[in-house]
Design an enzyme around this catalytic site. Structure first.
Site, mmCIF file in Angstrom:
data_model
loop_
_atom_site.group_PDB
_atom_site.id
_atom_site.type_symbol
_atom_site.label_atom_id
_atom_site.label_comp_id
_atom_site.label_asym_id
_atom_site.label_seq_id
_atom_site.Cartn_x
_atom_site.Cartn_y
_atom_site.Cartn_z
ATOM 1 C CG LEU A 1 12.679 -1.114 57.506
ATOM 2 C CD1 LEU A 1 14.062 -1.671 57.166
ATOM 3 C CD2 LEU A 1 11.622 -1.778 56.628
ATOM 4 C CB VAL B 1 9.704 2.116 72.218
ATOM 5 C CG1 VAL B 1 9.969 3.419 72.943
ATOM 6 C CG2 VAL B 1 9.208 1.051 73.185
ATOM 7 N N GLY C 1 9.774 3.506 66.725
ATOM 8 C CA GLY C 1 9.115 3.530 65.410
ATOM 9 C C GLY C 1 7.766 4.219 65.459
ATOM 10 C CB SER C 2 4.700 3.785 67.488
ATOM 11 O OG SER C 2 5.295 3.685 68.740
ATOM 12 C CB ILE D 1 22.709 14.060 73.113
ATOM 13 C CG1 ILE D 1 22.009 13.860 74.455
ATOM 14 C CG2 ILE D 1 23.795 15.106 73.214
ATOM 15 C CD1 ILE D 1 22.934 13.310 75.542
ATOM 16 N N GLY E 1 10.277 2.444 79.176
ATOM 17 C CA GLY E 1 10.702 2.364 77.770
ATOM 18 C C GLY E 1 12.165 2.689 77.554
ATOM 19 C CG ASP F 1 22.728 0.307 74.766
ATOM 20 O OD1 ASP F 1 22.128 0.234 73.680
ATOM 21 O OD2 ASP F 1 22.888 1.381 75.381
ATOM 22 C CE LYS G 1 23.354 3.659 73.254
ATOM 23 N NZ LYS G 1 22.550 3.850 74.459
ATOM 24 N N GLY H 1 14.211 6.701 75.280
ATOM 25 C CA GLY H 1 12.791 7.047 75.337
ATOM 26 C C GLY H 1 12.266 7.336 73.940
HETATM 27 N N1 LIG Z 1 14.021 2.736 73.095
HETATM 28 C C1 LIG Z 1 14.985 3.650 73.149
HETATM 29 O O1 LIG Z 1 14.991 4.510 74.023
HETATM 30 C C2 LIG Z 1 16.066 3.663 72.122
HETATM 31 C C3 LIG Z 1 16.155 2.699 71.149
HETATM 32 N N2 LIG Z 1 17.164 2.753 70.224
HETATM 33 C C4 LIG Z 1 17.240 1.768 69.179
HETATM 34 O O2 LIG Z 1 16.098 1.898 68.346
HETATM 35 C C5 LIG Z 1 15.760 0.634 67.809
HETATM 36 C C6 LIG Z 1 14.307 0.342 68.153
HETATM 37 O O3 LIG Z 1 14.187 0.303 69.553
HETATM 38 P P1 LIG Z 1 12.756 0.228 70.269
HETATM 39 O O4 LIG Z 1 11.751 0.972 69.483
HETATM 40 O O5 LIG Z 1 13.010 0.599 71.663
HETATM 41 O O6 LIG Z 1 12.479 -1.322 70.188
HETATM 42 P P2 LIG Z 1 11.068 -2.074 70.220
HETATM 43 O O7 LIG Z 1 11.342 -3.478 70.590
HETATM 44 O O8 LIG Z 1 10.069 -1.307 71.004
HETATM 45 O O9 LIG Z 1 10.612 -1.986 68.705
HETATM 46 C C7 LIG Z 1 11.131 -2.783 67.669
HETATM 47 C C8 LIG Z 1 9.958 -3.203 66.827
HETATM 48 O O10 LIG Z 1 10.463 -3.815 65.651
HETATM 49 C C9 LIG Z 1 9.666 -4.972 65.416
HETATM 50 N N3 LIG Z 1 10.442 -5.924 64.640
HETATM 51 C C10 LIG Z 1 11.523 -6.611 65.035
HETATM 52 N N4 LIG Z 1 11.915 -7.429 64.056
HETATM 53 C C11 LIG Z 1 11.066 -7.245 63.035
HETATM 54 C C12 LIG Z 1 10.967 -7.801 61.739
HETATM 55 N N5 LIG Z 1 11.804 -8.740 61.319
HETATM 56 N N6 LIG Z 1 9.972 -7.368 60.936
HETATM 57 C C13 LIG Z 1 9.108 -6.443 61.354
HETATM 58 N N7 LIG Z 1 9.149 -5.859 62.567
HETATM 59 C C14 LIG Z 1 10.139 -6.265 63.391
HETATM 60 C C15 LIG Z 1 9.295 -5.504 66.785
HETATM 61 O O11 LIG Z 1 8.163 -6.325 66.700
HETATM 62 C C16 LIG Z 1 9.053 -4.213 67.544
HETATM 63 O O12 LIG Z 1 7.704 -3.796 67.424
HETATM 64 C C17 LIG Z 1 16.759 -0.371 68.389
HETATM 65 O O13 LIG Z 1 17.818 -0.528 67.478
HETATM 66 C C18 LIG Z 1 17.244 0.327 69.640
HETATM 67 O O14 LIG Z 1 18.515 -0.089 70.020
HETATM 68 C C19 LIG Z 1 18.095 3.752 70.216
HETATM 69 C C20 LIG Z 1 18.045 4.732 71.149
HETATM 70 C C21 LIG Z 1 17.051 4.736 72.209
HETATM 71 N N1 LIG Z 2 18.524 1.055 76.294
HETATM 72 C C1 LIG Z 2 19.209 2.232 75.865
HETATM 73 C C2 LIG Z 2 18.337 2.981 74.923
HETATM 74 C C3 LIG Z 2 19.080 3.881 74.105
HETATM 75 O O1 LIG Z 2 20.027 3.604 73.425
HETATM 76 C C4 LIG Z 2 19.511 3.105 77.072
HETATM 77 O O2 LIG Z 2 19.037 2.763 78.145
HETATM 78 O O3 LIG Z 2 20.230 4.078 76.935
HETATM 79 NA NA NA Z 3 22.549 11.179 69.522
#
Ligand SMILES: NC(=O)C1=CN([C@@H]2O[C@H](COP(=O)(O)OP(=O)(O)OC[C@H]3O[C@@H](n4cnc5c(N)ncnc54)[C@H](O)[C@@H]3O)[C@@H](O)[C@H]2O)C=CC1
Ligand SMILES: N[C@@H](CC=O)C(=O)O
Ligand code: NA
Length: 439
Positions: free
Chosen positions: A20, A24, A26-27, A146, A197, A211, A215, A312
């Site tokens: 889902l 960043v 997911g891909s 971590i 990112g 955030d 946590k 990241g």
């Molecule tokens: N980016 C990071 O370094 C970290 C992110 N996270 C968590 O991981 C999760 C994802 O973060 P990112 O990948 O950075 O966010 P992002 O914004 O890059 O990706 C989220 C994706 O989900 C899609 N999306 C949102 N609502 C949607 C829906 N209703 N249906 C279909 N697609 C939907 C968005 O279009 C977007 O492509 C978040 O919960 C974030 O807090 C946790 C640790 C680190």
């Molecule tokens: N935006 C958060 C991403 C990870 O949870 C951070 O900067 O640590």
């Molecule tokens: Na962790």
């Protein structure tokens, strides 16, 4: 010659994985599921097959994910109903919550990195997962790559945690570190963190401390076997931290970090997030860029330190994939990992009862007797002075700068002290109040 112990004939049916969100993280997860399929299958004992990726716009090409275009869908509801394992990486509260509940209801184990959701609605999700006998895993939600939550949940299950203190937001550490090293403005550095990112889609969550607050709620809940929700955590972000604070701290060997601090005392448990001064020589003082570091203090193990990348795409994907492999193994074994543990149900303490040291900076009239007046106010409130230093302001406005570091005192005593200092005629302004840890 490489000898593969794994053979296709050893395998059971593929496990169906629904993804889902394809942003960043997911891909990066999708890319690894594709590129490392063979290794992951050997580790699990069955192939992990992506059966669909829920996105908002199926026409947008996402070559970085390695996912076949036919697998993108906007119908997340039916996708989760058909999956063995659901990985939620959309972020936000809705529809993530409903989709995870729906997945659990249909018997899927779920993996999420969504600290905002867990901090707000963890108990509801845990109850649903416990009732259905499936895994709810979220290692990536705190301190990214971590391994921290599994050690708290499993390795330390026989010990008693007294304190968890650390840097759990990479974006703000990146910003504070860069400001400290270059004197750059907060806004410029934030833009860079977003490009890399690290920052959340809405960086307010990072810079306002939300955030880290979510946590801290997750960490305190796990560490103290007590439900702590995001609103229970005291929170101050970094927007009020000035270049002057950073310069002043530097002069006395301190550095500003946004810390999450979860503590257990005889009275109960507390969790707080705020900019904190720590000695440069302290291990948390030397954490650079977007790295995270967390100290855990327990009764039996003593001090443990966890360090690594907290944000990241790939570091976060590492934690997500670790959870996914474990949930897949449980699935094949017919079991599941530990659920929520909130049996201790300890009282939650208000910030007023927290004890810490403080750094207070004042602009005072540059005349005899001022130091004595200030020291008197601290004495009356029972706040003991560790050091006091007077500096000259360059502006030639007849004011002097006073910097005080206190011994440990309660937040309530410090708040009263600051109020009293503001009322002194010779105090022009209290320009900064920051908590100090690790001295
Ligand atoms: N980016 C990071 O370094 C970290 C992110 N996270 C968590 O991981 C999760 C994802 O973060 P990112 O990948 O950075 O966010 P992002 O914004 O890059 O990706 C989220 C994706 O989900 C899609 N999306 C949102 N609502 C949607 C829906 N209703 N249906 C279909 N697609 C939907 C968005 O279009 C977007 O492509 C978040 O919960 C974030 O807090 C946790 C640790 C680190
Ligand atoms: N935006 C958060 C991403 C990870 O949870 C951070 O900067 O640590
Ligand atoms: Na962790």
């Amino acid at each position: 010659m490489i000898c593969w112990l794994w053979k296709a004939s050893d395998m059971t049916e593929p496990l169906k994985v629904a993804l889902l969100g394809c942003g960043v993280v997911g891909s990066a997860v999708a890319r690894r599921l594709h590129d490392d399929a063979r290794d992951l299958a050997a580790r699990v004992g069955a192939p992990l097959q992506i059966t669909g990726v829920a996105v908002r716009d199926i026409t947008r090409p996402r070559p970085e994910s390695g996912v076949d275009a036919s697998l993108f869908t906007t119908d997340a509801e039916s996708l989760v109903e058909r999956a063995d394992l659901v990985v939620e990486l959309m972020g936000g509260i809705e529809p993530a919550r409903s989709l995870l509940l729906r997945a659990i209801e249909h018997g899927a184990s779920v993996v999420t990195a969504n600290k905002a959701l867990l901090g707000e609605d963890g108990p509801q999700l845990f109850e649903a997962a416990d009732a259905r006998g499936v895994d709810l895993s979220y290692e990536a939600a705190v301190a990214g790559a971590i391994p921290l939550l599994r050690p708290l949940r499993e390795s330390l299950a026989g010990d008693s945690v007294r304190r968890v203190m650390g840097i759990v937001n990479g974006t703000t550490n990146f910003i504070l570190d860069k400001m400290d090293r270059t004197g750059a403005a907060l806004d410029d550095v934030l833009a860079e963190a977003q490009q890399l990112g690290y920052a959340e889609a809405d960086p307010t969550a990072d810079v306002e401390g939300y955030d880290a607050r979510a946590k801290a709620a997750i960490l305190a809940s796990l560490a103290f076997h007590t439900r702590v929700a995001t609103p229970d955590v005291y929170c101050e972000g970094i927007m009020g931290v000035t270049a002057e604070d950073i310069r002043a701290a530097r002069k006395i060997g301190l550095v500003v970090k946004l810390l999450a601090i979860c503590e257990r005392t005889d009275e109960g448990v507390s969790a707080r997030v705020h900019p904190t001064l720590v000695p440069r020589s302290h291990p948390l003082g030397s954490v650079r860029e977007a790295f995270n570091a967390v100290f855990v203090e327990t009764e039996l193990a003593g001090q443990l330190m966890f360090y690594g990348k907290g944000a990241g795409a790939e570091p976060t994907a590492s934690a997500v994939l670790g959870d996914l492999v474990q949930a897949a193994r449980h699935r094949l074994d017919g079991g599941h990992g530990p659920g929520e543990s909130a049996y201790a149900d300890l009282p939650l303490l208000p910030i007023a009862q927290s004890q810490t040291s403080y750094f207070v900076r004042l602009d005072v009239l540059d005349r005899p007797g001022v130091l004595a007046q200030v020291a008197n106010v601290l004495g009356e409130q029972g706040v003991s002075i560790e050091s006091m230093r007077q500096g000259v302001r360059r502006s030639g406005d007849g004011l002097a700068m006073l910097e005080i570091v206190t011994h440990r005192a309660s937040d309530a005593a410090l708040a009263r002290t600051v109020d009293q200092l503001r009322m002194l005629d010779d105090v022009h302004a209290v320009t900064s109040v920051l908590r100090v840890e690790g001295m």
